[in-house]
Design a protein around this motif. Structure first.
Motif, PDB file in Angstrom:
ATOM      1  N   LYS A  46       0.836  -1.200   0.000  1.00 61.65           N
ATOM      2  CA  LYS A  46       0.000   0.000   0.000  1.00 61.65           C
ATOM      3  C   LYS A  46       0.872   1.252   0.000  1.00 61.65           C
ATOM      4  CE  LYS A  46      -3.866   2.292   0.190  1.00 61.65           C
ATOM      5  NZ  LYS A  46      -4.778   2.321  -0.976  1.00 61.65           N
ATOM      6  N   THR A  47       1.955   1.220   0.757  1.00 54.79           N
ATOM      7  CA  THR A  47       2.873   2.364   0.818  1.00 54.79           C
ATOM      8  C   THR A  47       3.493   2.634  -0.536  1.00 54.79           C
ATOM      9  OG1 THR A  47       3.380   1.919   3.148  1.00 54.79           O
ATOM     10  CG2 THR A  47       4.967   3.239   1.909  1.00 54.79           C
ATOM     11  N   ILE A  48       3.923   1.583  -1.212  1.00 51.71           N
ATOM     12  CA  ILE A  48       4.550   1.753  -2.527  1.00 51.71           C
ATOM     13  C   ILE A  48       3.542   2.251  -3.561  1.00 51.71           C
ATOM     14  CG2 ILE A  48       5.545   0.491  -4.483  1.00 51.71           C
ATOM     15  CD1 ILE A  48       6.926  -1.314  -2.438  1.00 51.71           C
ATOM     16  N   LEU A  49       2.370   1.652  -3.594  1.00 51.56           N
ATOM     17  CA  LEU A  49       1.412   1.936  -4.659  1.00 51.56           C
ATOM     18  C   LEU A  49       0.726   3.293  -4.509  1.00 51.56           C
ATOM     19  CD1 LEU A  49      -0.121  -1.639  -4.886  1.00 51.56           C
ATOM     20  CD2 LEU A  49       1.206  -0.505  -6.679  1.00 51.56           C
ATOM     21  N   SER A  50       0.436   3.702  -3.277  1.00 49.13           N
ATOM     22  CA  SER A  50      -0.314   4.962  -3.164  1.00 49.13           C
ATOM     23  C   SER A  50      -0.207   5.644  -1.809  1.00 49.13           C
ATOM     24  CB  SER A  50      -1.805   4.702  -3.438  1.00 49.13           C
ATOM     25  OG  SER A  50      -2.348   3.799  -2.493  1.00 49.13           O
ATOM     26  N   GLY A  51       0.609   5.125  -0.902  1.00 44.77           N
ATOM     27  CA  GLY A  51       0.539   5.650   0.456  1.00 44.77           C
ATOM     28  C   GLY A  51       1.769   6.353   0.979  1.00 44.77           C
TER      29      GLY A  51
END
Length: 332
Positions: A46-51
């Motif tokens: 989630k952090t890599i993709l959009s967070g």
């Protein structure tokens, strides 16, 4: 990437449970290891993709990179296993073209499952992720009947109904609803169910060895996913729009996420080996609850009353389904 369904995305097969006595310290350590690995995959992805500052909305490229990391680790651990008992569970890497050709359909399903899973995680809140991915139970029952010609008990069907109800209620009450994210979640659930069925039909090709199957599955998945990444246009967009490709922190984060995905395999194997089926079931359900609560704290995701009720129903139904299947397995 996760509810318990996400572990299945990395775990090649549900292994046979061993119910032997082990110390409380060993059991606690194994469960803690599983929780850390599983939760890390979801929140790191989630952090890599959009967070984070490194918003990298390219799910197929992320999936490909993580598969490459997993393959490198498999080869290294297989080599170390020849010299060290610590890595002896991982056999030396192998690739027989005849076996690979027969495993290819499974790998195609695996690629679609992982890609749609990452896409879902990119497009929906982590709190809603559990709901969007919850229909794997429904599709598992459907495909078990249509493909394997096996019926499902009434209590299991009731549990599935609760999960579907939670899916409907949670979707309707979601504050930041995304049709594309929901469709990706449903698609991922379909391929999670198909993957489990095809694993059962494929394992005999590698003498029921989960690690050997993982060798073929990972290598073939890279072969299948590479042309998809090349023709999707993601590489061109990345070269034009991403300014942090030379940033060490970004690649470190990507690599750590790939390592965490690989560690899910080991943690699941250990949890199955050192705990009972009931402990394994409770651990997975409790982890999903903690995952949702952590998402509320870290991401401040808005949750309506209806959305919260839907999340509760999907978690309760999933836990009940696992309990029912566990009791049925005991009776057999």
């Amino acid at each position: 990437m996760s509810s318990r369904n996400d572990e299945k995305a990395f775990l090649p097969t549900p292994a046979v449970h061993q119910q032997r006595g082990h110390s409380l310290g060993v059991i606690f350590s194994v469960i803690a290891f599983y929780w850390v690995a599983s939760l890390s995959v979801v929140f790191l992805n989630k952090t890599i993709l959009s967070g984070s500052e490194f918003k990298f909305p390219y799910p197929t490229t992320v999936t490909l990179f993580q598969l490459v990391v997993a393959l490198v680790l498999l080869v290294v651990c297989g080599h170390l296993g020849k010299r060290s008992r610590t890595f002896s569970m991982v056999p030396p890497f192998e690739f027989d073209p005849d076996i690979a050709r027969k495993i290819a359909p499974l790998s195609a399903i695996y690629v679609l499952m992982l890609t749609l899973n990452n896409l879902c995680l990119q497009l929906v809140e982590v709190t809603f992720y559990q709901v969007a991915r919850s229909l794997s139970i429904f599709f598992n029952i459907l495909f078990t009947f249509t493909i394997l010609k096996q019926s499902t008990s009434g209590p299991a069907m009731l549990s599935c109904f609760i999960v579907v109800l939670g899916f409907v209620v949670g979707s309707y009450g979601e504050a930041n609803f995304s049709w594309s994210g929901l469709i990706a979640g449903v698609g991922s659930s379909i391929f999670v169910a198909l993957y489990g069925i095809y694993v059962k039909k494929t394992l005999n090709l590698v003498d029921n060895n989960q690690w050997r199957l993982l060798h073929y599955n990972t290598a073939l998945s890279i072969v299948f996913l590479l042309p998809i990444v090349l023709f999707s246009g993601e590489i061109g967009e990345i070269m034009e729009n991403v300014y942090f490709l030379g940033n060490f922190s970004f690649w470190f984060l990507m690599t750590i996420t790939g390592v965490a995905g690989f560690l899910i395999n080991i943690s699941m194997f250990l949890q199955i080996k050192y705990t009972t089926p009931l402990t394994n079931t409770i651990s997975g359900t409790a982890k999903s609850c903690v995952q949702t609560l952590l998402a509320m704290v870290f991401y401040q995701n808005p949750i309506t009353a209806m959305n919260g009720f839907g999340i509760f129903l999907s978690l309760f139904g999933s836990g009940l389904y696992s309990w029912v299947r566990y009791k049925e397995m005991q009776r057999r």
